[in-house]
Design a protein around this motif. Structure first.
Motif, mmCIF file in Angstrom:
data_model
loop_
_atom_site.group_PDB
_atom_site.id
_atom_site.type_symbol
_atom_site.label_atom_id
_atom_site.label_comp_id
_atom_site.label_asym_id
_atom_site.label_seq_id
_atom_site.Cartn_x
_atom_site.Cartn_y
_atom_site.Cartn_z
ATOM 1 N N ALA A 440 16.242 -1.495 5.130
ATOM 2 C CA ALA A 440 15.443 -0.964 6.255
ATOM 3 C C ALA A 440 14.240 -0.174 5.750
ATOM 4 O O ALA A 440 13.900 0.886 6.291
ATOM 5 N N ILE A 441 13.593 -0.675 4.718
ATOM 6 C CA ILE A 441 12.389 -0.065 4.156
ATOM 7 C C ILE A 441 11.197 -0.932 4.531
ATOM 8 O O ILE A 441 11.202 -2.144 4.291
ATOM 9 N N ALA A 442 10.192 -0.333 5.116
ATOM 10 C CA ALA A 442 8.988 -1.064 5.508
ATOM 11 C C ALA A 442 8.105 -1.299 4.292
ATOM 12 O O ALA A 442 8.059 -0.473 3.365
ATOM 13 N N VAL A 443 7.394 -2.416 4.287
ATOM 14 C CA VAL A 443 6.447 -2.768 3.226
ATOM 15 C C VAL A 443 5.083 -2.964 3.875
ATOM 16 O O VAL A 443 4.917 -3.830 4.737
ATOM 17 N N VAL A 444 4.117 -2.162 3.470
ATOM 18 C CA VAL A 444 2.780 -2.155 4.074
ATOM 19 C C VAL A 444 1.761 -2.293 2.952
ATOM 20 O O VAL A 444 1.906 -1.674 1.886
ATOM 21 N N THR A 445 0.733 -3.085 3.174
ATOM 22 C CA THR A 445 -0.363 -3.242 2.216
ATOM 23 C C THR A 445 -1.557 -2.408 2.659
ATOM 24 O O THR A 445 -1.840 -2.287 3.851
ATOM 25 N N VAL A 446 -2.247 -1.826 1.688
ATOM 26 C CA VAL A 446 -3.428 -1.000 1.933
ATOM 27 C C VAL A 446 -4.606 -1.609 1.189
ATOM 28 O O VAL A 446 -4.420 -2.378 0.240
ATOM 29 N N PRO A 447 -5.842 -1.303 1.582
ATOM 30 C CA PRO A 447 -6.999 -1.840 0.854
ATOM 31 C C PRO A 447 -6.999 -1.395 -0.601
ATOM 32 O O PRO A 447 -6.672 -0.255 -0.932
ATOM 33 N N ALA A 448 -7.357 -2.318 -1.473
ATOM 34 C CA ALA A 448 -7.305 -2.049 -2.915
ATOM 35 C C ALA A 448 -8.613 -1.511 -3.471
ATOM 36 O O ALA A 448 -8.621 -0.959 -4.572
ATOM 37 N N ARG A 449 -9.677 -1.635 -2.743
ATOM 38 C CA ARG A 449 -10.979 -1.274 -3.290
ATOM 39 C C ARG A 449 -11.096 0.244 -3.451
ATOM 40 O O ARG A 449 -10.858 1.009 -2.521
ATOM 41 N N GLY A 450 -11.444 0.672 -4.650
ATOM 42 C CA GLY A 450 -11.707 2.080 -4.911
ATOM 43 C C GLY A 450 -10.503 2.900 -5.300
ATOM 44 O O GLY A 450 -10.645 4.113 -5.491
ATOM 45 N N THR A 451 -9.339 2.293 -5.430
ATOM 46 C CA THR A 451 -8.158 3.090 -5.766
ATOM 47 C C THR A 451 -8.207 3.627 -7.190
ATOM 48 O O THR A 451 -7.654 4.693 -7.462
ATOM 49 N N SER A 452 -8.826 2.917 -8.108
ATOM 50 C CA SER A 452 -8.920 3.372 -9.498
ATOM 51 C C SER A 452 -10.238 4.051 -9.813
ATOM 52 O O SER A 452 -10.455 4.468 -10.963
ATOM 53 N N ARG A 453 -11.091 4.210 -8.827
ATOM 54 C CA ARG A 453 -12.434 4.731 -9.078
ATOM 55 C C ARG A 453 -12.523 6.246 -8.869
ATOM 56 O O ARG A 453 -13.199 6.941 -9.628
ATOM 57 N N TYR A 454 -11.822 6.747 -7.851
ATOM 58 C CA TYR A 454 -11.988 8.144 -7.469
ATOM 59 C C TYR A 454 -10.756 8.957 -7.842
ATOM 60 O O TYR A 454 -9.653 8.430 -7.995
ATOM 61 N N CYS A 455 -10.952 10.271 -7.949
ATOM 62 C CA CYS A 455 -9.899 11.182 -8.382
ATOM 63 C C CYS A 455 -8.914 11.419 -7.243
ATOM 64 O O CYS A 455 -9.336 11.700 -6.115
ATOM 65 N N PRO A 456 -7.600 11.363 -7.494
ATOM 66 C CA PRO A 456 -6.642 11.639 -6.421
ATOM 67 C C PRO A 456 -6.460 13.123 -6.146
ATOM 68 O O PRO A 456 -5.839 13.488 -5.142
ATOM 69 N N ARG A 457 -6.949 14.016 -7.009
ATOM 70 C CA ARG A 457 -6.776 15.450 -6.807
ATOM 71 C C ARG A 457 -7.908 16.063 -5.978
ATOM 72 O O ARG A 457 -7.668 16.735 -4.989
#
Length: 662
Positions: A440-457
């Motif tokens: 019962a775990i949902a699987v959702v896709t998110v846009p991939a563009r820019g995930t490795s470019r900007y700082c997560p902090r």
């Protein structure tokens, strides 16, 4: 509650003729199933070849029959409503239910052709000016015409096919029928279109079932007397649970055995699209095949526990790369020999040797292709099982992945993980959806563009990361490591991308959309937000508190040893072959007793991905001390973070530090 459909591949080794009680051995059973599959394949091939034209494909795509009614979802009913009936050859008696099975398989092939037809039409309509690369506007125009669920790998493969046709004919194909020949028909019997007049299926135990089907007694049955009911006992695999509902199977012959592809449905819990508090985000990394983190939504912000986990398939990917290179080499030799055979006649003395070599290389090429397919499948399911195990152990209710349709591979692929094809990643996504549904775990896709470019902090879409080879080589250009000049973040590139993925998913879960027909859930809206790490420091030990009260050193340095030489150095005795058995002296490098590993803790943990260890096959997997980064993944050259279960999630700073279950 909902139903999850899966297929179990079973094997029938023998059968019993119901009327006479005759035991049919495996060899005879294989021949009779081959006769039935050949009859169904011939009928299907005739129907597909007769309707492989633009007018009939348009009629099937319209979804309306000759009487003006909507075509049903069942393929054989849609074929008959369109008036596309097919009959057996003259002098051969085939019941109507076998014809139904052939029409069902033909309808499925033609409906799959409609999907490829729309894909080819969209690519041809938006054919780029520069065939080597599309511009941003050309990609937007293409995505607007593509069918739902088309990946970048499908677009790339069809573009190569159209480019080859353009190079040969100097004109773009007008339709799919110009680009491809009628599809090949597999020798199988789709019994989903049959009823009790052709088969019955009954479960006889937790691990057994009884398949009753009519098979021909001769290769070309002339009357109903040449058909007889056969009872096939089938052993069910452990994946078919006792509460599973069995469906009509598909029967085929592979490698001299009768395979029964048995679909079944199991009840699973409903996974909501929104309202999640804890989620796992996975990045299609360069340093690892999958790199994930756990995130918690608390007070409108995303908090991570600072513990990444990775699945590294560099060794398996290198092996796949070698196998693909060998496959291309065999394909080139096969084409070369085919060209040589076309230039000579059978009377030539070289024809026999060249023909034998051509056949041998063709067989080796097929075996190598099958080996690559099996390795890709095993890798996909191993990585998917590991990812779902990590989500279950962390208590997550949703898994966020990068959308493969928006994933673009730019520049040089410097790692083996990045060289894995999009087809392997697509199979991993499908396997994760299947395994996550059981929990019962949902699987959702998110846009991939820019995930490795900007700082997560501190980024939130503004602070650009600097990529370098290693943390001690920040001045050099690279791609493995990421550092932020603004906040000083220094971590693995894929780790930072996984944190941004889980942040996009948890913060944008209100924009989750579920596809009406496929049930695939996606988030098209990008919602940026920073990720905080909350790890409460451990409580000081009793010795540390005593050292603080007494103002003494917690770890005092031992007194310096007097190195003055006051006595002669004793002669060190050596062990010889004569007194080696009786000499009881010990050496510093060799222990006097053989060390044994510490016993595992008493608590149980999540079963790791892949096969279970041979020594403890009948014992539950126990989480113990991990000596190295290797994890049980089912592969000798794959490494993965162990699955550890925690008592509670590391959420806000006010919570206690969780511990691993012993």
């Amino acid at each position: 509650m909902s139903d999850l459909t899966a297929t179990a591949c079973c094997t029938a080794y023998a059968a019993v003729v119901e009327a006479t009680g005759e035991v049919v051995a495996q060899g005879l059973l294989v021949r009779r199933v081959v006769w039935l599959a050949s009859l169904a394949r011939d009928l299907t091939a005739r129907l597909v070849a007769a309707r492989w034209n633009a007018a009939d494909l348009d009629a099937l795509a319209s979804g309306v029959g000759l009487d003006g009614r909507v075509l049903p979802s069942k393929g054989w009913m849609a074929v008959r409503r369109l008036g596309w009936g097919v009959g057996p050859p003259a002098g051969v008696h085939v019941c109507d239910r076998v014809v139904r099975c052939a029409e069902e398989q033909a309808a499925r092939l033609l409906r799959l052709a409609l999907h490829r037809r729309r894909l080819v039409a969209a690519i041809v309509t938006t054919w780029p000016q520069n065939t080597s690369a599309r511009t941003g506007a050309e990609w937007e125009a293409l995505r607007a015409l593509l069918p739902d669920g088309v990946s970048a790998a499908e677009v790339r493969n069809r573009s190569r096919q159209i480019r080859a046709y353009l190079d040969e004919h100097e004109v773009l194909p007008a339709d799919l029928i110009e680009l491809e020949e009628p599809p090949k028909v597999a020798a199988q019997v789709v019994l989903a279109a049959a009823d009790r007049q052709l088969l019955t299926l009954q479960r006889t135990g937790h691990r057994s079932a009884r398949l009753r089907v009519r098979l021909p007694l001769v290769e070309s049955p002339a009357s109903a007397r040449d058909w007889a009911w056969h009872v096939l006992p089938v052993i069910l695999p452990p994946t078919v649970t006792p509460e599973a509902t069995l469906c009509a199977p598909t029967v085929r012959v592979t490698k001299g055995r009768v395979r029964v592809d048995l679909p079944f449905r199991i009840p699973v819990g409903f996974a909501p699209a929104a309202g999640h508090r804890i989620g796992c985000g996975f990045d299609w990394g360069l340093n690892g095949l999958l790199v994930g983190v756990v995130g918690e939504l608390a007070g409108g912000r995303v908090i991570s526990d600072g513990r990444p986990f990775a699945y590294d398939a560099s060794g398996v990917s290198a092996k796949l790369h070698r196998l693909r290179a060998e496959r291309e080499h065999l394909a080139a030799k096969h084409r070369r020999l085919e060209g040589l055979l076309a230039g000579i006649t059978p009377a030539d003395s070289r024809y026999v040797a060249l023909s034998t070599a051509w056949q041998r290389i063709g067989v080796e090429h097929e075996r190598l292709c099958a080996r690559i397919r099996h390795l890709n499948k095993a890798l996909a399911w191993s990585a998917a099982r590991w990812a779902v195990d990590q989500a279950v152990a962390a208590g997550a209710t949703v898994i966020y992945l990068e959308d493969l349709a928006t994933l673009e591979a730019r520049g040089r692929r410097g790692s083996w993980n990045a060289r894995l094809s999009g087809q392997v990643r697509g199979r991993i996504v499908e396997a994760i959806r299947h395994l996550a549904a059981k929990h019962a775990i949902a699987v959702v896709t998110v846009p991939a563009r820019g995930t490795s470019r900007y700082c997560p902090r501190c980024g939130a879409g503004t602070s650009v990361l600097k990529h370098c080879p290693a943390p001690d080589r920040l001045a050099e250009r690279g791609w493995r490591w990421a550092s932020c000049p603004a906040c000083g973040l220094s971590c693995d590139r894929d780790w930072a991308a996984a944190e941004r993925i889980v942040a996009r998913g948890l913060l944008g879960q209100h924009a989750t959309r579920t596809h009406r027909s496929t049930g695939v859930r996606t988030i098209a809206t990008v919602v940026e937000g920073n990720v905080a790490r909350a790890r409460r420091p451990r409580r000081p030990t009793r010795a540390a508190r005593r050292a603080r009260r007494t103002r003494t050193d917690l770890h005092p340095r031992p007194a310096a040893r007097d190195r003055a030489k006051k006595r002669p150095t004793p002669k060190r005795p050596t062990r010889t072959s004569a007194n080696s058995r009786n000499n009881s002296m010990t050496f510093s490098r060799v222990p006097d007793r053989r060390t044994v590993p510490a016993p595992p803790p008493a608590g149980g943990g999540q079963r790791p991905a892949g096969h279970a260890p041979k020594a403890g096959r009948h014992q539950p997997y126990r989480t113990g001390h991990v000596r190295n980064f290797h994890h049980r993944t089912g592969f000798h050259h794959a490494k993965a973070t162990p699955v550890l279960t925690f008592t509670e999630h590391r959420g806000s700073p006010g919570q206690a530090t969780p511990v691993r279950v012993a």
